[in-house]
Design a protein around this motif. Structure first.
Motif, PDB file in Angstrom:
ATOM      1  N   ASP A   1      -1.654  10.285   3.049  1.00 26.62           N
ATOM      2  CA  ASP A   1      -2.532  10.191   4.411  1.00 26.62           C
ATOM      3  C   ASP A   1      -2.885   8.763   4.562  1.00 26.62           C
ATOM      4  OD1 ASP A   1      -4.131  10.712   6.440  1.00 26.62           O
ATOM      5  OD2 ASP A   1      -5.146  12.148   5.374  1.00 26.62           O
ATOM      6  N   THR A   2      -2.318   8.142   5.662  1.00 28.35           N
ATOM      7  CA  THR A   2      -2.593   6.789   6.088  1.00 28.35           C
ATOM      8  C   THR A   2      -3.549   6.790   7.061  1.00 28.35           C
ATOM      9  OG1 THR A   2      -1.095   6.441   7.617  1.00 28.35           O
ATOM     10  CG2 THR A   2      -0.211   6.273   5.466  1.00 28.35           C
ATOM     11  N   ALA A   3      -3.993   8.061   7.376  1.00 26.28           N
ATOM     12  CA  ALA A   3      -4.957   7.924   8.748  1.00 26.28           C
ATOM     13  C   ALA A   3      -5.935   9.102   8.792  1.00 26.28           C
ATOM     14  CB  ALA A   3      -4.207   8.093  10.055  1.00 26.28           C
ATOM     15  N   SER A   4      -6.683   9.210   7.726  1.00 25.68           N
ATOM     16  CA  SER A   4      -7.630  10.399   7.364  1.00 25.68           C
ATOM     17  C   SER A   4      -8.960  10.125   8.402  1.00 25.68           C
ATOM     18  CB  SER A   4      -7.856  10.213   5.977  1.00 25.68           C
ATOM     19  OG  SER A   4      -8.883  11.267   5.829  1.00 25.68           O
TER      20      SER A   4
ATOM     21  N   ALA B   1       0.693  -1.384  -0.109  1.00 30.87           N
ATOM     22  CA  ALA B   1       0.031   0.295   0.379  1.00 30.87           C
ATOM     23  C   ALA B   1       0.974   1.247   0.018  1.00 30.87           C
ATOM     24  CB  ALA B   1      -0.942   0.104   1.198  1.00 30.87           C
ATOM     25  N   ALA B   2       1.880   1.377   0.824  1.00 28.46           N
ATOM     26  CA  ALA B   2       2.838   2.315   0.647  1.00 28.46           C
ATOM     27  C   ALA B   2       3.542   2.591  -0.405  1.00 28.46           C
ATOM     28  CB  ALA B   2       3.848   2.126   2.004  1.00 28.46           C
TER      29      ALA B   2
ATOM     30  N   GLY C   1      -5.454   5.313   3.971  1.00 34.60           N
ATOM     31  CA  GLY C   1      -5.996   4.657   4.962  1.00 34.60           C
ATOM     32  C   GLY C   1      -6.784   5.764   5.860  1.00 34.60           C
ATOM     33  N   GLY C   2      -7.449   5.269   6.760  1.00 36.10           N
ATOM     34  CA  GLY C   2      -8.211   5.875   7.686  1.00 36.10           C
ATOM     35  C   GLY C   2      -9.984   5.534   7.493  1.00 36.10           C
ATOM     36  N   ASP C   3     -10.521   6.775   7.841  1.00 38.62           N
ATOM     37  CA  ASP C   3     -12.064   6.673   7.626  1.00 38.62           C
ATOM     38  C   ASP C   3     -12.730   6.247   6.122  1.00 38.62           C
ATOM     39  OD1 ASP C   3     -14.696   7.622   8.861  1.00 38.62           O
ATOM     40  OD2 ASP C   3     -14.685   8.254   6.981  1.00 38.62           O
ATOM     41  N   PHE C   4     -13.336   5.051   6.144  1.00 38.12           N
ATOM     42  CA  PHE C   4     -13.721   4.313   4.996  1.00 38.12           C
ATOM     43  C   PHE C   4     -14.776   5.398   4.154  1.00 38.12           C
ATOM     44  CE2 PHE C   4     -17.301   1.870   2.940  1.00 38.12           C
ATOM     45  CZ  PHE C   4     -16.751   1.072   2.148  1.00 38.12           C
ATOM     46  N   TYR C   5     -15.664   6.346   4.774  1.00 35.90           N
ATOM     47  CA  TYR C   5     -16.354   7.359   3.927  1.00 35.90           C
ATOM     48  C   TYR C   5     -15.380   8.227   3.482  1.00 35.90           C
ATOM     49  CZ  TYR C   5     -19.915   4.485   6.615  1.00 35.90           C
ATOM     50  OH  TYR C   5     -20.443   3.576   6.854  1.00 35.90           O
ATOM     51  N   ASN C   6     -14.430   8.467   4.017  1.00 36.01           N
ATOM     52  CA  ASN C   6     -13.491   9.684   3.408  1.00 36.01           C
ATOM     53  C   ASN C   6     -13.064   8.928   2.013  1.00 36.01           C
ATOM     54  OD1 ASN C   6     -13.672  11.888   4.863  1.00 36.01           O
ATOM     55  ND2 ASN C   6     -11.903  11.484   6.225  1.00 36.01           N
TER      56      ASN C   6
END
Length: 340
Positions: free
Chosen positions: A228-231, A146-147, A252-257
């Motif tokens: 951004d891995t933690a939005s 992913a990175a 990564g982070g919020d699915f809806y973002n």
């Protein structure tokens, strides 16, 4: 003596707290490969954010895939990436043989890595370089891949300034190192307790989000890319610190973002580009690239600790508590008595 048709595994029969709904069993049936598949003895797997989301069924789509009220019997073993040794081969498989050391992203079969054996379609396999350990290799298929994909989309050039948000996680730890290997200046966002680790991976500058608003602290510094891995806030906030041609890549982070970026428009101004990560290079190609970088000692997987199979529920709980720095690796050959 263990029945040769049975294996050890961590399963979950319900959704909820991983420490309550996941359990260690020793009587799970060993699967049999079909014509295009191989049977892999799992040497190591790694713990990922996907595990916590699935166990909790945080999004309705998870229940649609794994089971509406509880996970189906065929999907009760998680673990999305593995490194292991081939023990059985389907009749159509020509490019691998018994004894090969391999690495695989097994998300398309919805996991199975938290067990002694797993079935993998041969097209998802990558041969493990001898210079890379099983513990290192198992961190690559999800986080490392992913990175790499995110950094490809960031289109980094030597001398570029890159901001990594969520820098202390598995994807972030690879992202920092890949960006540095490509000649970038790297700023990183993480919490107070993780600053030293993030600096040790090569970050040139670190912003502690516990002490200040990260984006406000960086206004006036224009970045060529934001990784951004933690939005967990609006991606549009980053446009004020991106240069006019800058790229924002959400990994990564919020699915809806993620959905907002994919389907509901852009936040960009001028020639800026805002995007959710897309697989423009095949997963196996990216895995090979990252494994070679490790073999060549250009990057090193950031492994916080190595645990036995029985400790998987606690490791997923640690992810929920945000106490993990880098990656937690599950070594299937590690006995409970070994761990501290």
């Amino acid at each position: 003596m263990q029945n040769l048709k049975l294996m050890r595994a961590i399963i979950f029969r319900d959704y909820g707290d991983p420490q309550e709904v996941m359990e260690f069993v020793e009587d799970f049936e060993i699967p049999t490969p079909n014509k295009n598949e191989v049977l892999v003895k799992v040497e190591c797997a790694s713990v990922n954010a996907a595990d916590r989301y699935i166990v909790r069924a945080n999004y309705f789509i998870i229940r649609m895939v794994f089971g509406l009220f509880r996970p189906s019997k065929k999907k009760r073993i998680l673990g999305m990436d593995i490194a292991g040794t081939i023990k059985g081969i389907g009749k159509n498989v020509k490019s691998f043989q018994i004894g090969d050391a391999v690495v695989a992203d097994i998300r398309k079969s919805f996991g199975g890595g938290y067990a002694e054996y797993v079935i993998v379609n041969a097209k998802h396999l990558v041969k493990k370089p001898q210079e890379v350990s099983f513990e290192q290799a198992c961190t690559v298929p999800i986080s490392g891949q992913a990175a790499m994909m995110g950094m490809i989309l960031c289109d980094i050039k030597r001398g570029d300034k890159v901001l990594v948000n969520g820098a202390s996680g598995g994807v972030g730890s690879f992202g920092i190192q890949i960006a540095k290997a490509q000649g970038a200046y790297v700023a990183a966002i993480c919490s107070t307790k993780k600053i030293e680790a993030v600096k040790s991976w090569g970050a040139d500058e670190v912003v502690d989000y516990k002490k200040k608003d990260s984006i406000k602290a960086l206004i006036g510094k224009e970045f060529d890319a934001v990784f951004d891995t933690a939005s967990f806030e609006c991606p549009g906030r980053y446009k004020q610190i991106l240069n006019k041609d800058g790229k924002y890549v959400l990994v990564g982070g919020d699915f809806y973002n993620m959905l907002r970026l994919k389907f509901l428009g852009r936040f960009s101004r001028g020639s800026q580009k805002f995007m959710a990560v897309t697989q423009k290079v095949t997963v196996t190609t990216n895995i090979k690239t990252v494994l070679k970088m490790i073999a060549d000692k250009k990057i090193t997987p950031a492994i916080q600790k190595v645990i036995p199979l029985q400790d998987v529920p606690g490791a997923i709980h640690s992810l929920e508590q945000r106490t993990v720095i880098g990656k937690i690796v599950v070594n299937l050959n590690k006995e409970v008595s070994d761990h501290s």
